[in-house]
Each structure stands twice: as C-alpha cells, then as structure tokens.
Design a protein around this motif. Structure first.
Motif, mmCIF file in Angstrom:
data_model
loop_
_atom_site.group_PDB
_atom_site.id
_atom_site.type_symbol
_atom_site.label_atom_id
_atom_site.label_comp_id
_atom_site.label_asym_id
_atom_site.label_seq_id
_atom_site.Cartn_x
_atom_site.Cartn_y
_atom_site.Cartn_z
ATOM 1 N N ALA A 30 0.842 -1.198 0.000
ATOM 2 C CA ALA A 30 0.000 0.000 0.000
ATOM 3 C C ALA A 30 0.879 1.251 0.000
ATOM 4 O O ALA A 30 0.593 2.233 -0.704
ATOM 5 N N ALA A 31 1.975 1.205 0.764
ATOM 6 C CA ALA A 31 2.898 2.352 0.811
ATOM 7 C C ALA A 31 3.485 2.601 -0.570
ATOM 8 O O ALA A 31 3.665 3.756 -0.981
ATOM 9 N N CYS A 32 3.778 1.530 -1.312
ATOM 10 C CA CYS A 32 4.314 1.678 -2.672
ATOM 11 C C CYS A 32 3.266 2.328 -3.580
ATOM 12 O O CYS A 32 3.584 3.235 -4.362
ATOM 13 N N GLU A 33 2.026 1.862 -3.474
ATOM 14 C CA GLU A 33 0.971 2.449 -4.306
ATOM 15 C C GLU A 33 0.837 3.949 -4.020
ATOM 16 O O GLU A 33 0.582 4.755 -4.916
ATOM 17 N N ARG A 34 1.032 4.315 -2.773
ATOM 18 C CA ARG A 34 0.901 5.726 -2.395
ATOM 19 C C ARG A 34 2.045 6.574 -2.940
ATOM 20 O O ARG A 34 1.902 7.801 -3.058
ATOM 21 N N LEU A 35 3.164 5.923 -3.257
ATOM 22 C CA LEU A 35 4.273 6.677 -3.852
ATOM 23 C C LEU A 35 3.873 7.229 -5.207
ATOM 24 O O LEU A 35 4.197 8.350 -5.564
ATOM 25 N N ARG A 36 3.188 6.399 -5.973
ATOM 26 C CA ARG A 36 2.841 6.864 -7.323
ATOM 27 C C ARG A 36 1.448 7.483 -7.381
ATOM 28 O O ARG A 36 1.094 8.089 -8.375
#
Ligand code: DCP
Ligand code: MG
Length: 422
Positions: A30-36
């Motif tokens: 989820a943190a990765c998705e929030r990066l983009r």
C-alpha cells in the motif's frame, strides 16, 4: 545450544555484544501504491492479489492501516473485504466517506522500491539479512552503541522515509527474535529499543503468539495448559513442555525467556547445510540411529547438490538426554560432492554414540564452496534466504522457504521440528 536449567531468564543467552536492528516496512504494498498515487495517502487502501479493478475476486495482499480499521486483513478474500469496506466510486462527485480504494498487486514496482530500501540498509550495516520483500535484519554492532542505539534506529528510519518515501518500523535489540518483536511492537511508524538484560522482561506480558515459533495451534494448546503470556511460558516447567511438545517445548521455553544466540548472517550462500530428526523417545539401538543417519545423509547430499555446493567438512550431531548436544566432524583435504562419502563418514562419526541413548541425530556439511556462483544469484531480496541454513535443520521435509521467521509459522504443522542451531 540449549541452555541449562540454572540459567537466569534471558540474561546469559542474550548476546549483549550484538546490536541487531530489524526493519519491517509498514503496509508495504500500500505504501508503494501511495508513492505513485499520493492522493491515496491517509485513505483506506486495499491491495489485492489476483484482483482486477472493479471485480470482487482475489485476496487481500495488504491493507493500509486506515483500511484495517474496517476489519480488512491480509489474506482475506476481496469479496469479504468489500463487505467490510465498500469500494469507493472514484468518479463520483461526492465520494462516500466510509468506502475505500482498491488496487491490484504490481510486484515489479514493489520490488524496485524494495531495492531502493535495501540499498540504504546495506549502507547502514555491514551484515544484512533480507528475509522478505519488506523485512531485514541488520547487524549494527560496529556502527553504534547501546547509549545511542535509538538515534541510530531513527537515522535508518529517516533515511528510508526521506530517500524512498515509505515508512519503516524499526526494532533494536541484542537478539534477532527480540529485534523482530520490537519492530512489530509499535507499528506503524514504530521505533522500539530493547536493551540487553531487558528482553525477558519485555517479553513477559506479550501473548504467547508473539513468541517466535508459536502458531495458532501451539497457542491453543498452551492456553489449555494455562499458559497465556510469554512470561507464563518462561515460568513454566520446561520438562512439562518437553513432555507435551517434544524438543520444540524446550526451544519455545528458551525463546520465551529471550534466549536466542543466533547471529545475523548475510543473505546468500549458506555456511552449512544440515538436516536433523528427533526420535519420539530416546533410542539406544545403534541400527535405528544408523538408519536415521543414512536418511539424513542422503537428504543433505541431495540438498547440497541442488545448491551446487561442494563441502570440505562432514559432521554429525547426537543429542543425548536430557539436552546434551554432541557434535563431531571430520574435514577432508579438498572440497567434494560425494553422497556416499557423507554417509560413510557420518556413520563412522555416529558410531561413537552406539551405546548412548539418543533423542535426536543430525548430519551436516560445512566449509562450503559454490564453484558455479549459482547461489549468489539465488540469494535475493525475496524468499530465497538460505544464509542461515541451521534454522531449516529441523525440518526434514522441504518447506516453501528457509527463512527462519516465515518457517516458524509452519511449526504447528511440522510436529517435532527444531529451531535450534546445529
Ligand atoms: N503480503 C502478501 N500476502 C500476505 C502477507 C503479506 O502478499 N498474506 C505482502 C504484502 C505486504 C508485504 O507482503 O505489503 C509485506 O508483508 P507484511 O507482513 O510485512 O505486511 P505489511 O508490510 O503490508 O504490513 P505491516 O505494516 O503489518 O508490516
Ligand atoms: Mg511489513
């Protein structure tokens, strides 16, 4: 090596000379998705494996902490997650406050983010053991001291957040298992330090599930015995635990007391390959011991071959009651790959214990070489973490991973497996 009964809880079995840092990223996918997609920050977000946008198939890989408030958990069916947290209509003019975002897994992207985190971790420590896509142990003994360990942990956390943009929880402790408990203790955005001598005290109020190696089945059995917390387990009669759980009982007891003498070993080439197996009751019959040693020798040889490993040292282990661990080994002039020789030498070495009652036997090859360089490529950020094969020693049957932590989850299924080093 199992500790004697006279040992004070946790104290002698810690390694106060070692400072271990455990890093586990918060709701990583989820943190990765929030990066983009920065607009997803602070929102309930579910990342689904086998999920297609708009559909209700697949399973939850992870959920943001906001989505967890709705009862959405890892491994839950997406259909169930949707019952708890409806999908937001992202095109609606007036979005529903109690709905959430759903995204499919994009592993390639998460691996690229993990690689950036990993580079920072390697910069912060000489020895890094990567155990999964979002989790690693660092030996930071030479980089910090106990007086400033919290500051060092904060430095690692800050670097990851500043340079990559994702948040890690960090635990610092004198043992691997305590460092893991510490990183989990105050998630998300946690930073917890357990100092030497405080491990058993820190563990005491935790529920037994928090003890490394205790799965749901073991926890239920322990509860039936009136053992609810790690403190209860540490105060239990180890002999009773052994009667109930075999050798694992002793190991769980040791772990509950904070005893853990493992070092952080780097991901990559294992130092040794071993297999061991416990008898239901101590065995005297030499032929039964030999039979077991033959089977273990064959398993080790096959394992070494599959890894492209040559070995120079062949060893056996014989555990005699109550918990005496005896090891014998013999080194050869040069590295070999010879299954017959493992068996021959292991049988010769075990003969010394022909007249002893033996609870457990093991076979190990060490002084390994990997001439093809194959192994170096295999050891990666993901699940293939063979660096410390000793953890896998107890599991005669191959499991999906040799990572110590993940494998511990399988303990409930593996019967009398062992977590002990060999
Ligand atoms: N993962 C998965 N399926 C699971 C568990 C995890 O696909 N059953 C993936 C998604 C996670 C990642 O692995 O983001 C890391 O696993 P963690 O157990 O560390 O979980 P998270 O990082 O998501 O959450 P936490 O903040 O609890 O660490
Ligand atoms: Mg995580």
């Amino acid at each position: 090596m199992p500790s004697g009964d006279a040992t004070l809880p946790g104290v002698d079995d810690e390694r106060p000379d070692q400072i271990v840092l455990h890093v586990d990223m918060d709701c990583f996918y989820a943190a990765c998705e929030r990066l983009r997609e920065p607009q997803l920050r602070g929102e309930p977000l579910v990342v689904g494996m086998g999920y297609e946008p708009g559909d209700d198939i697949g399973a939850v890989a992870t959920a943001s902490y906001e989505a967890r408030e709705y009862g959405v958990e890892s491994a839950m069916a997406i259909s169930e997650a949707l019952d708890r947290l409806p999908r937001l209509d992202e095109d609606a003019a007036d979005p529903d406050e109690s709905a959430g975002y759903y995204r499919p897994v994009d592993l390639d992207f998460y691996q690229s983010v993990a690689a950036e985190v990993k580079a920072i971790l390697h910069d912060c420590a000489d020895t890094v053991r990567e155990v999964s896509i979002d989790e690693a142990y660092l030996d930071v003994t030479d980089r910090t001291g106990w007086e400033v360990a919290e500051g060092f942990g904060r430095h690692v956390k800050n670097r990851i957040e500043r340079e990559v943009g994702v948040v890690a929880s960090v635990g610092v402790a004198p043992t691997l298992s305590a460092a893991k408990v510490a990183s989990d203790y105050d998630k998300p955005d946690g930073l917890v330090v357990i100092e030497p001598g405080e491990v058993a005290e820190f563990f005491a109020p935790l529920s037994v599930e928090e003890v490394h190696g205790v799965g749901p089945v073991t926890a239920r059995t322990l509860r039936e015995l009136g053992i609810e917390t790690a403190g209860d387990l540490a105060a239990a009669d180890p002999h009773e635990l052994v009667d109930r759980f075999g050798d694992r009982g002793r190991e769980l007891y040791d772990r509950a007391r904070g005893a853990d003498t493992r070092e952080v070993t780097p991901t990559g080439d294992p130092k040794s390959l071993s297999r061991e197996s416990a008898f239901a009751d101590a065995v005297e019959d030499p032929e039964r011991k030999r039979e077991q040693v033959r089977a273990l020798a064959e398993a080790v040889a096959t394992r070494a071959q599959s890894k492209g490993a040559l070995y120079r040292t062949i060893g056996v282990k014989a555990v005699t009651p109550p918990y005496d661990v005896n090891t014998r080994e013999r080194s050869l002039p040069g590295p070999i790959d010879d299954a017959d020789l493992i068996e021959e030498i292991a049988l010769e070495l075990i003969a010394e214990f022909d007249d002893d009652r033996v609870r457990k036997v093991g076979v190990r090859v060490s002084n390994l070489e990997f001439p093809s360089g194959e192994q170096a490529r295999l050891g990666g950020w993901d699940q293939d973490t063979e660096g410390d094969d000793s953890e896998a020693a107890g599991r005669q049957a191959e499991s999906t991973t040799d990572d110590p932590d993940r494998s511990a989850l399988a303990d409930d299924r593996s019967g009398q497996s062992s977590l002990t080093d060999f």
